[in-house]
Design a protein around this motif. Sequence first.
Motif, PDB file in Angstrom:
ATOM      1  N   VAL B  38       5.856 -53.141  10.094  1.00  0.00           N
ATOM      2  CA  VAL B  38       4.502 -52.809  10.542  1.00  0.00           C
ATOM      3  C   VAL B  38       3.741 -52.113   9.410  1.00  0.00           C
ATOM      4  O   VAL B  38       2.581 -52.441   9.136  1.00  0.00           O
ATOM      5  N   THR B  39       4.417 -51.187   8.707  1.00  0.00           N
ATOM      6  CA  THR B  39       3.757 -50.505   7.591  1.00  0.00           C
ATOM      7  C   THR B  39       3.317 -51.514   6.533  1.00  0.00           C
ATOM      8  O   THR B  39       2.166 -51.485   6.073  1.00  0.00           O
ATOM      9  N   LEU B  40       4.238 -52.413   6.171  1.00  0.00           N
ATOM     10  CA  LEU B  40       3.914 -53.410   5.152  1.00  0.00           C
ATOM     11  C   LEU B  40       2.767 -54.303   5.622  1.00  0.00           C
ATOM     12  O   LEU B  40       1.851 -54.628   4.847  1.00  0.00           O
ATOM     13  N   GLY B  41       2.792 -54.667   6.906  1.00  0.00           N
ATOM     14  CA  GLY B  41       1.716 -55.496   7.462  1.00  0.00           C
ATOM     15  C   GLY B  41       0.370 -54.810   7.340  1.00  0.00           C
ATOM     16  O   GLY B  41      -0.628 -55.424   6.947  1.00  0.00           O
ATOM     17  N   ILE B  42       0.342 -53.495   7.662  1.00  0.00           N
ATOM     18  CA  ILE B  42      -0.913 -52.751   7.585  1.00  0.00           C
ATOM     19  C   ILE B  42      -1.360 -52.637   6.128  1.00  0.00           C
ATOM     20  O   ILE B  42      -2.543 -52.834   5.811  1.00  0.00           O
ATOM     21  N   ARG B  98       4.504 -60.438   8.875  1.00  0.00           N
ATOM     22  CA  ARG B  98       3.564 -61.546   9.014  1.00  0.00           C
ATOM     23  C   ARG B  98       2.758 -61.421  10.300  1.00  0.00           C
ATOM     24  O   ARG B  98       1.543 -61.568  10.309  1.00  0.00           O
ATOM     25  N   ASN B  99       3.441 -61.115  11.405  1.00  0.00           N
ATOM     26  CA  ASN B  99       2.714 -61.033  12.671  1.00  0.00           C
ATOM     27  C   ASN B  99       1.775 -59.841  12.713  1.00  0.00           C
ATOM     28  O   ASN B  99       0.696 -59.930  13.285  1.00  0.00           O
ATOM     29  N   THR B 100       2.176 -58.707  12.113  1.00  0.00           N
ATOM     30  CA  THR B 100       1.277 -57.556  12.077  1.00  0.00           C
ATOM     31  C   THR B 100       0.024 -57.916  11.288  1.00  0.00           C
ATOM     32  O   THR B 100      -1.102 -57.702  11.740  1.00  0.00           O
ATOM     33  N   ILE B 138       2.078 -58.558  17.340  1.00  0.00           N
ATOM     34  CA  ILE B 138       3.109 -57.722  16.717  1.00  0.00           C
ATOM     35  C   ILE B 138       4.384 -57.771  17.561  1.00  0.00           C
ATOM     36  O   ILE B 138       5.488 -57.911  17.040  1.00  0.00           O
ATOM     37  N   ALA B 139       4.207 -57.699  18.886  1.00  0.00           N
ATOM     38  CA  ALA B 139       5.367 -57.763  19.776  1.00  0.00           C
ATOM     39  C   ALA B 139       6.096 -59.093  19.608  1.00  0.00           C
ATOM     40  O   ALA B 139       7.332 -59.138  19.640  1.00  0.00           O
ATOM     41  N   GLY B 140       5.338 -60.168  19.396  1.00  0.00           N
ATOM     42  CA  GLY B 140       5.955 -61.479  19.163  1.00  0.00           C
ATOM     43  C   GLY B 140       6.829 -61.443  17.919  1.00  0.00           C
ATOM     44  O   GLY B 140       7.937 -61.983  17.902  1.00  0.00           O
ATOM     45  N   GLY B 141       6.338 -60.779  16.863  1.00  0.00           N
ATOM     46  CA  GLY B 141       7.116 -60.662  15.626  1.00  0.00           C
ATOM     47  C   GLY B 141       8.385 -59.866  15.844  1.00  0.00           C
ATOM     48  O   GLY B 141       9.454 -60.225  15.343  1.00  0.00           O
ATOM     49  N   ILE B 142       8.266 -58.783  16.611  1.00  0.00           N
ATOM     50  CA  ILE B 142       9.447 -57.952  16.874  1.00  0.00           C
ATOM     51  C   ILE B 142      10.477 -58.728  17.685  1.00  0.00           C
ATOM     52  O   ILE B 142      11.676 -58.613  17.463  1.00  0.00           O
TER      53      ILE B 142
END
Lengths: 211, 212
Positions: B38-42, B98-100, B138-142
């Motif tokens: 998530v951090t990397l996505g942001i 990717r999803n984030t 994001i939930a989909g990615g997790i």
Amino acid sequence: MVALEAVLTATIQQVILVYASLAVSIILGIPLAVLALYNRSLEKIIITFANLVQAIPTFAVVAIVVPLMGIGFWPAIFAIMLRALLPIVKNTWIGLSSADPASIDAATGLGLTRWQTTRFIRFPHAYPPMFAGIKFAAILANSVAILTAIIGSGGLGTLVFEGLAGINITTMLAGALPAIGIAILLDVSFTRLEHRLTDGRWLGKNNEKFS
Amino acid sequence: MVFEEVTAVWNQFNLTERTIEHLWMFSVSLVISVILGVTLGILLYRHRNYAEPALNGLNALETFPDMALLVLLIPIAGIGEIPTIIACIIYSLLPVTRNTYTGLISVRPEILETGTAIGLTGGEIDRNIRIPVSLPMIAGGIRIAIVFTMGIVTLGGIIGAGGLGAPLQTGIVLLLPEVIIVTGLWVGILAVIFDGCAGLIEKRLTVRYGEW
């Protein structure tokens, strides 16, 4: 030191495992997706099953095959197929079922039969997701094919497990690095194939909404 | 009859402890990969120039066979839990990142403009609109990360990390079908339950925050 010959033999076995299981998966997967398209209850079973099996760890799938089929080449092909089949079925089905209803109506209006509609309208529309599924399946097959060496399939996994058993890092890497090479080659070649097959030729220039 | 056989195998191979080890590695890896992803996505969302090369790099890592990746980690991290957890993180990073990134970037501009129109500041728009709207993605990615992590933790049994992969390997090497069946089915059930729960959460978030 690992004999070059051993690595070459293992690499060839690996490639055979990948392509054989991929071929079986495509031959089974595409008809299954077409069946799912025409039969509601079958669709539900196939897609639910596909999603369910996808969640199960590969190692568990490979292991469970042993009590069912024993060890060797064919059980390994079966285990790899269980993995590789699902992305193909699912992506083909998604592609087939998401064709533009207006095109389907137009085709029906022109007097095309259901089979012709599937062949000439739905399939061209399904090529991009289908090839994405096949590419994913190929990469997955390469990955599972290493693991199946534990049930005696041969391939690069043999070197990996030999190295693990003898704590010999060179032997391990002699198995792992070519496998990574194959993965990258598969990725690149299938992406190219995908572009060649789906660009322009099938979709036509006037079908921009499909892309 | 069946029940007794199952308990016999269960006790003989300490499956309770193995399950705890398994879930421990699973949770540690998942928590780290979600935080990092998530951090990397942001970060990628903030610095969009780096998004494509970074995601392409992660994509290439994703094609590596999982067993090969574990082996590559052995010279660096040895055998056992550590390389297993590192491999889990490397694999799960792509879906979460990717999803984030996609979730944050693909919020429809109309919705954001509505925020501006009612006088929200940039930070408030991010907090109250952009992040909630991208939550289902994001939930989909997790959820994908959960499936990957389960798979690799099981594989860790081969490189001495313990967990439920260890009895599976023993079963295969010594040809003990009952061990393979009990452990294999148990791992399968665990994986399906986790995936199912993640799916439910994803669905609820989509109902709550989804755009369509």
